[in-house]
Scaffold this active site. Structure first.
Site, PDB file in Angstrom:
ATOM      1  N   LYS A 100      -8.471  32.635 -10.246  1.00 11.22           N
ATOM      2  CA  LYS A 100      -7.507  33.126  -9.253  1.00 11.22           C
ATOM      3  C   LYS A 100      -6.883  31.994  -8.442  1.00 11.22           C
ATOM      4  CE  LYS A 100      -9.410  37.775  -8.726  1.00 11.22           C
ATOM      5  NZ  LYS A 100      -9.972  38.779  -7.798  1.00 11.22           N
TER       6      LYS A 100
ATOM      7  N   LYS B 293      -7.657  41.998 -20.838  1.00  9.35           N
ATOM      8  CA  LYS B 293      -8.019  43.185 -20.083  1.00  9.35           C
ATOM      9  C   LYS B 293      -6.769  43.947 -19.645  1.00  9.35           C
ATOM     10  CE  LYS B 293     -10.777  44.557 -16.046  1.00  9.35           C
ATOM     11  NZ  LYS B 293     -11.594  44.080 -14.906  1.00  9.35           N
TER      12      LYS B 293
ATOM     13  N   LYS C  37      -2.900  45.933 -14.009  1.00 10.34           N
ATOM     14  CA  LYS C  37      -1.663  46.344 -13.340  1.00 10.34           C
ATOM     15  C   LYS C  37      -0.707  45.178 -13.170  1.00 10.34           C
ATOM     16  CE  LYS C  37      -3.232  45.640  -8.573  1.00 10.34           C
ATOM     17  NZ  LYS C  37      -4.539  45.040  -8.874  1.00 10.34           N
TER      18      LYS C  37
END
Length: 341
Positions: A119, A202, A205
């Site tokens: 991240k 994966k 969204k």
């Protein structure tokens, strides 16, 4: 020194960051409901809104996403009377124990977290301190309730291992057996739902392609279209699950079918082996519509009454705090804090 025996208790949560997908349902909510209905553990489920703010959130969107996530829990089958359902920020013990654990955890442990590296990336100097330290808060979320079991996806397993490390170090440092060494629960098909466009990634969204995911708000026609256009390969389905090992897109669709139908993958393969995609994909779409449409409808009904959602969350927070407060107080006592009021 041995403290009281640990009550069998489950804790888990999801971030209220919007954009709920089939991956959230199969990877989390369906399993949460199954654990509630099994009746073997006390179940505590939470919208982890303190985790959401490790990256900047628009306040109005965070409010809406928190209520949407609560509606998702309830519509999926979580009963606020049988389970405890609340949003994290309403129980102050999460933040307090998170700080205490940030003083138990080691910098090296945090720096090894794969999600931190993913991240923050090359921009780590500009990432928030919260993003770096949030595994300590995650440990606090779990151990504040002496949770013995946590249903997690594979991508969160490392954080649960850190929780176990923190519990063990606390117990060792203070000569107690106060925090349980929590067990992960990773089981069943589709615990990690993959993209409909790339079976090695994966379902998310954040993927720029809406065709890569089934959104919880998609209507029947959209669901059918997405499954019809899902990437596969030219081969028919094999008669056994092992035959899907090198076929990630095919395996993903079979996993989704098995999870939605509540069947084992071997059972599914005995039915669909030899079937072509022109036959299997419509079956999958019909099953998905049958399972997801009632959830979407109930979510919409609940979202029309935000005051009722807030009432449910408030009652859940009261019940959660009744468990958390004595555990936090005992933690402080063990560490030597003076209880002056």
């Amino acid at each position: 020194m041995t403290e009281a025996a640990f009550t069998p208790r489950v804790f888990s949560g999801i971030q209220p960051s919007g954009g709920l997908t089939l991956g959230n349902y199969l990877g989390a909510l369906k399993r949460f409901v199954d654990m509630q209905n099994a009746g073997t553990h006390e179940c505590i489920y939470c919208m982890v809104d303190l985790h959401a703010i490790t990256v900047w959130q628009d306040p109005a969107k965070l409010t809406a996403a928190t209520r949407e996530a609560a509606a998702f829990f309830i519509a999926s089958g979580i009963d606020p009377e049988r389970s405890i359902l609340f949003n994290q920020s309403q129980v102050s013990g999460h933040a307090q124990l998170g700080w205490l654990f940030s003083c138990v955890a080691r910098m090296g442990w945090m720096g090894r977290m794969t999600q931190w590296k993913d991240k923050a990336g090359k921009n780590s100097e500009n990432a928030s301190l919260g993003l770096f330290a949030y595994p300590a808060l995650m440990a606090a979320d779990i151990l504040l309730y002496h949770a013995t079991h946590v249903p997690v996806g594979e991508d969160q397993k490392q954080h649960l291992e850190l929780t176990r490390d923190i519990a063990a170090k606390f117990n060792h440092d203070f000569g107690v057996d106060f925090f349980p060494i929590t067990e992960p629960v990773i089981e069943g098909p589709a615990t990690r739902v993959m993209s409909l466009r790339d079976g090695t990634k994966k379902m998310s969204k954040s993927d720029p392609s809406d065709m890569s995911r089934i959104n919880m708000g998609d209507d029947a026609d959209t669901i059918a279209q997405k499954f019809r256009k899902a990437r596969t390969d030219p081969e028919a389905l094999p008669s056994d699950y092992a035959g899907l090992k090198e076929r990630p897109e095919a395996r993903n669709l079979v996993d989704i079918f098995a999870a939605l139908s509540g069947r084992s993958t071997d059972d599914v393969m005995s039915e669909v082996g030899g079937m072509g995609w022109g036959q299997f994909k419509p079956m999958l779409a019909d099953l998905a519509v049958d399972k997801l449409s009632p959830i979407t409808g109930e979510m919409n009904r609940l979202m029309a009454d935000p005051a009722e959602i807030d009432r449910i969350l408030g009652r859940g927070a009261e019940r959660a705090d009744a468990i958390a407060a004595p555990i936090l107080a005992r933690t402080k006592e063990i560490m030597g804090f003076v209880a002056s009021r």
